[in-house]
Design a protein around this motif. Structure first.
Motif, PDB file in Angstrom:
ATOM      1  N   TYR A  70      -0.222  -4.021 -26.274  1.00 30.88           N
ATOM      2  CA  TYR A  70      -0.029  -4.474 -27.644  1.00 30.88           C
ATOM      3  C   TYR A  70       1.128  -3.716 -28.273  1.00 30.88           C
ATOM      4  O   TYR A  70       1.847  -4.228 -29.085  1.00 30.88           O
ATOM      5  CB  TYR A  70      -1.302  -4.265 -28.473  1.00 30.88           C
ATOM      6  CG  TYR A  70      -2.365  -5.265 -28.159  1.00 30.88           C
ATOM      7  CD1 TYR A  70      -2.143  -6.611 -28.373  1.00 30.88           C
ATOM      8  CD2 TYR A  70      -3.585  -4.862 -27.627  1.00 30.88           C
ATOM      9  CE1 TYR A  70      -3.125  -7.552 -28.073  1.00 30.88           C
ATOM     10  CE2 TYR A  70      -4.570  -5.787 -27.337  1.00 30.88           C
ATOM     11  CZ  TYR A  70      -4.328  -7.129 -27.564  1.00 30.88           C
ATOM     12  OH  TYR A  70      -5.297  -8.041 -27.266  1.00 30.88           O
ATOM     13  N   GLY A 182      -0.260 -16.412 -31.105  1.00 34.93           N
ATOM     14  CA  GLY A 182       0.009 -15.407 -30.085  1.00 34.93           C
ATOM     15  C   GLY A 182      -0.902 -15.538 -28.876  1.00 34.93           C
ATOM     16  O   GLY A 182      -2.013 -16.058 -28.960  1.00 34.93           O
ATOM     17  N   SER A 245       2.679  -6.952 -30.994  1.00 31.71           N
ATOM     18  CA  SER A 245       2.813  -7.988 -29.967  1.00 31.71           C
ATOM     19  C   SER A 245       4.228  -8.066 -29.408  1.00 31.71           C
ATOM     20  O   SER A 245       4.619  -9.093 -28.851  1.00 31.71           O
ATOM     21  CB  SER A 245       2.410  -9.359 -30.546  1.00 31.71           C
ATOM     22  OG  SER A 245       1.067  -9.358 -30.951  1.00 31.71           O
ATOM     23  N   GLU A 248       4.671  -9.163 -25.757  1.00 30.89           N
ATOM     24  CA  GLU A 248       4.500 -10.602 -25.545  1.00 30.89           C
ATOM     25  C   GLU A 248       5.722 -11.374 -26.004  1.00 30.89           C
ATOM     26  O   GLU A 248       6.155 -12.325 -25.359  1.00 30.89           O
ATOM     27  CB  GLU A 248       3.262 -11.116 -26.281  1.00 30.89           C
ATOM     28  CG  GLU A 248       3.011 -12.571 -25.969  1.00 30.89           C
ATOM     29  CD  GLU A 248       1.961 -13.189 -26.874  1.00 30.89           C
ATOM     30  OE1 GLU A 248       1.847 -14.416 -26.842  1.00 30.89           O
ATOM     31  OE2 GLU A 248       1.295 -12.451 -27.596  1.00 30.89           O
TER      32      GLU A 248
END
Length: 821
Positions: A70, A182, A245, A248
């Motif tokens: 994260y 997300g 995030s 990602e």
């Protein structure tokens, strides 16, 4: 081969088995394994304790090597909260998936219709299908964006849905994620991990592929753009590497093959959006936005700090950029809207919702409120519009219940309640043991020209210690891959997307690099070289602390400390040799609080590398992930040999990075600026060493051997000179010998070659001055009839290399000169 009958899984092997009434994903109430799970259950039964532990460790290591968290950048200022992956997947039956996919497609169409109406004619309010208070009191409904027709004709490009299975076995909608859906990048990474650690099981289960969904997503985004260009220019906008995030975002940008940018990379000129690249301002056609609504544009949505891209909302309002997803779409994810969707669906689509949702009520309606408050212990309370912690009513005491009843009566419009249902449980492998834990399935849909397309898989989310995701958003969570068997085709793509007016071809601007990204790569090169020089000098110094301490060796040790002071690794005020030098050097190697030690140098390297994450290969990132681990030591009093071993390992890792840069990176402008940064820093390092060298006039100069060793030039000197080191020969080798890759002259010539291919008009801005300056550097480091410069001459030339760094920064990393194309 099919299994001959119902398989009985040893339920006793699952700790924390399903409570009464909870649906078990793998086994029924009698302990018989469901047919879908029979193959995986057989494998689980036969795994030894060692194999189970290895599976968990392998999955963790795969994620750790890729930096999949994260926010892993705690060393660079982040929060450092990693996600974990459970190797055991969540299995979804193909027929069951078809039903869910149909329901999600209908829901996505419905949410698109709601947004189109409320930001347009507002017939929903006119017909009384949605209460006005729910709309106008909602901060996610952006009134200043009313009347805008989005480029591409849609508000929603991709949507995420959290699903939960109740005790009746039916999947229900728990949450909609419309603004920032997300988890897609995480889903693809989870698939990569599980197919590595469970390769045989994956192939046997004939799992549907998920890669086609991402290919469709890219084509869908292209279809949203203008007809202005043959290949539209897309970017993915992230808040930055400190965002939870960020990994990602970086991974998703790489999957889509588009640049990852931050707000500072973008600028608005004449109601058009531009990306600041090394070649100038490049117009942006499609923006995949990962900023919250209140952070998109400080001119429209002012927040503390005023982040975002000034003028972006006006560009979108003018129809000059497509945003995915559009600002204001967060309204569709409001929990208070959920109880009104069935009525809207029946009225506008003429059908019932195909996929139920968890019973949810907005308390702004008196009849509903009275009914709910009479049975409050069966619900969870959520804020209707803003952030806040949910409250499970069944856990409230008498006083707490009274306080909440009074609050709900006084401010009913501010709250939503949702039925407290027990989610299904799935097997989890944690530290070598099987457990049953609650699981939520996040599925994804994208809006193609032929209708919604649902991902054949998704993201399974397991809450630690039975804590549900919807109750404690800050809980440490474990992710699962979701396997959907596909008997017909393991790569079924769903409806194809037709791109009318867009020819899929190679993007001629694909090699462009945002200015900020080039700047970060430039400093990655500089810090990598700075760390290598410091590491080599510290290793040279530590080696001279052991062995027989002769007068010559003592003089070399003192000279090494003089070089450390000259490079400001030791503070300049440390003019005398410390009584116990080994602890001082150990602190520079291991202590993160040492101002000029190696840990302090590695932090800015990682900071810049993190900001350029999508430009670095996975192998390169594995090296960076391990740098700090190399310097971590539990030994408060390391020996000289232990320090040398640590420094040896660090030199090898840095050499590996240099090799990857030289052999694996495409020779684009990103690589070029990394190379330029490295060469400038190497020049500065060797010139600083030469300027700091003590007693250079002595026939037995003690600094010469440490200098050669630090600059990795000992063997070269020995092959050329069959004598002990002399100052003039050593200085010539390290300063003006263009054949020595460590010499300042060699760096100047490499810089000259690279500067000839710098992007942009060679007659524009500071480029003519940059080229002249580099030519002067080549001349200043060439052999001269005047011989080798003195210390002040080395300092003067170092200042000239620093000036080159400043010129490059002024010309390429700030856009004071407008260059638009």
């Amino acid at each position: 081969m099919s299994h001959p009958g119902p398989y009985l899984f040893p339920v006793a092997s699952l700790s924390g088995h399903a409570p009464s009434g909870a649906w078990d994903e793998m086994t029924g109430t009698t302990g018989k394994v469901r047919p879908l799970w029979s193959g995986l259950a057989r494998a689980m039964e036969h795994w030894t304790a060692e194999e189970r532990a290895t599976l968990s460790e392998s999955a963790d290591h795969l994620l750790e090597d890729l930096g999949a968290t994260y926010n892993i950048y705690s060393d660079a200022g982040g929060s450092g909260r990693p996600w974990r992956i459970d190797p055991l997947p969540l299995l979804i039956d193909a027929q069951e998936w078809n039903k869910v996919a149909t329901g999600l497609g209908q829901r996505m169409r419905l949410l698109e219709m709601v947004l189109t109406d409320l930001y347009g004619p507002q017939k929903l309010l006119e017909e009384g299908l949605v209460p006005p208070d729910l709309v106008h009191a909602n901060p996610h409904f952006l009134t200043n964006l009313r009347g805008i027709v989005p480029v591409g004709g849609r508000y929603l490009a991709t949507v995420g849905f959290d699903l939960i299975r109740g005790d009746d076995g039916r999947w229900r909608i728990l949450r909609d994620h419309t603004r920032l859906p997300g988890g897609l990048g995480q889903t693809l990474e989870n698939r990569s991990v599980t197919t590595n650690v469970l390769q045989a099981e994956f192939e046997t289960s004939r799992v549907a592929g998920i890669t086609p969904f991402f290919e469709l997503e890219r084509e869908m985004l292209l279809s949203m753009s203008h007809e202005r260009t043959q290949v539209p220019h897309m970017v993915l906008l992230t808040p930055g590497f400190r965002h939870p995030s960020y990994f990602e975002h970086a991974y998703k940008a790489r999957v889509l093959g588009i640049p990852l940018v931050e707000p500072a990379d973008l600028t608005v000129r004449e109601r058009r959006l531009f990306l600041k690249t090394l070649s100038g301002l490049r117009r942006v056609d499609v923006l995949v936005c990962r900023l919250d609504d209140d952070s998109v544009d400080p001119l429209e949505f002012w927040t503390m700090g005023g982040g975002g891209v000034p003028g972006l909302a006006e560009v979108w309002r003018s129809g000059n950029v497509a945003l995915a997803n559009a600002p204001g779409t967060g309204f569709a994810a409001t929990m208070a809207l959920m109880p009104f969707l069935p009525g809207i669906c029946r009225k506008w689509l003429g059908e019932d919702l195909k996929l139920p949702f968890v019973e949810t009520w907005w308390l702004g309606q008196t009849p509903i409120r009275e009914k709910v408050l009479a049975d409050l212990q069966r619900y969870i309370i959520f804020p209707a519009f803003g952030p806040g912690q949910p409250v499970r009513c069944s856990s409230l005491g008498s006083n707490g219940r009274k306080l909440w009843l009074a609050t709900l009566e006084s401010r009913p419009h501010d709250f939503v309640v949702q039925r407290d249902i027990t989610p299904s449980l799935a097997p989890v492998l944690d530290k070598g043991s099987f457990h049953s834990q609650p699981v939520i399935w996040r599925s994804f849909c994208l809006q193609s020209t032929d209708g919604p397309v649902t991902l054949r898989g998704g993201l399974g989310i397991v809450a630690k210690d039975g804590i549900l995701l919807n109750e404690y958003s800050g809980a440490e969570l474990t992710a699962k891959d979701v396997w959907v068997p596909d008997e017909t085709s393991v790569t079924s793509e769903g409806p194809a997307i037709r791109l009318e007016g867009h020819q899929i071809a190679r993007d001629p601007t694909g090699a462009e690099v945002p200015s900020r990204m080039a700047e970060h790569l430039f400093w990655v090169g500089r810090y990598a070289e700075r760390i290598e020089l410091a590491t080599r000098l510290l290793r040279t110094t530590v080696k001279r602390l052991g062995g027989e301490l002769t007068a010559s060796r003592r003089a070399q040790r003192d000279a090494c400390f003089a070089l450390l002071r000259g490079l400001e690794i030791l503070p300049p005020e440390a003019t005398t040799l410390p009584p116990q030098p080994l602890p001082v050097l150990a602190r520079l190697v291991h202590n993160p609080s040492a101002p000029h030690g190696l840990p302090s140098l590695i932090r800015p390297l990682l900071w810049n590398a993190a900001s350029a994450r999508d430009r670095l290969s996975d192998d390169t990132w594995r090296l960076f992930n391990r740098l700090e681990d190399l310097l971590h030591s539990d030994n408060s009093h390391p020996t000289a040999s232990a320090l040398v071993q640590t420094l040896d390992n660090l030199v090898l890792h840095l050499a590996a990075f240099a090799g990857m840069q030289a052999e694996n990176m495409t020779r684009g402008h990103g690589w070029r600026f990394l190379e330029i940064g490295r060469r400038i820093e190497r020049s500065l390092g060797v010139l600083s060493l030469l300027a700091s060298a003590p007693d250079t006039g002595s026939p037995e100069c003690p600094v010469l051997e440490p200098l050669l060793e630090t600059c990795d030039s000992t063997m070269t000197y020995r092959r050329r000179h069959f004598s002990r080191p002399r100052w003039d020969s050593v200085a010539e080798l390290l300063f003006s010998d263009p054949s020595n890759p460590r010499a300042a002259a060699a760096q100047a010539r490499i810089l000259s070659t690279q500067c000839e291919t710098l992007p942009g008009d060679p007659q524009m801005g500071l480029l003519p001055r940059i080229r002249e300056h580099v030519a002067a550097l080549v001349q200043a480091t060439s052999p001269s009839p005047d011989g080798i410069p003195d210390a002040s001459g080395f300092v003067k030339r170092a200042s000239a290399f620093e000036e080159l760094s400043d010129l490059l920064t002024q010309h390429y990393f700030s856009h004071s000169v407008r260059r638009v194309y």
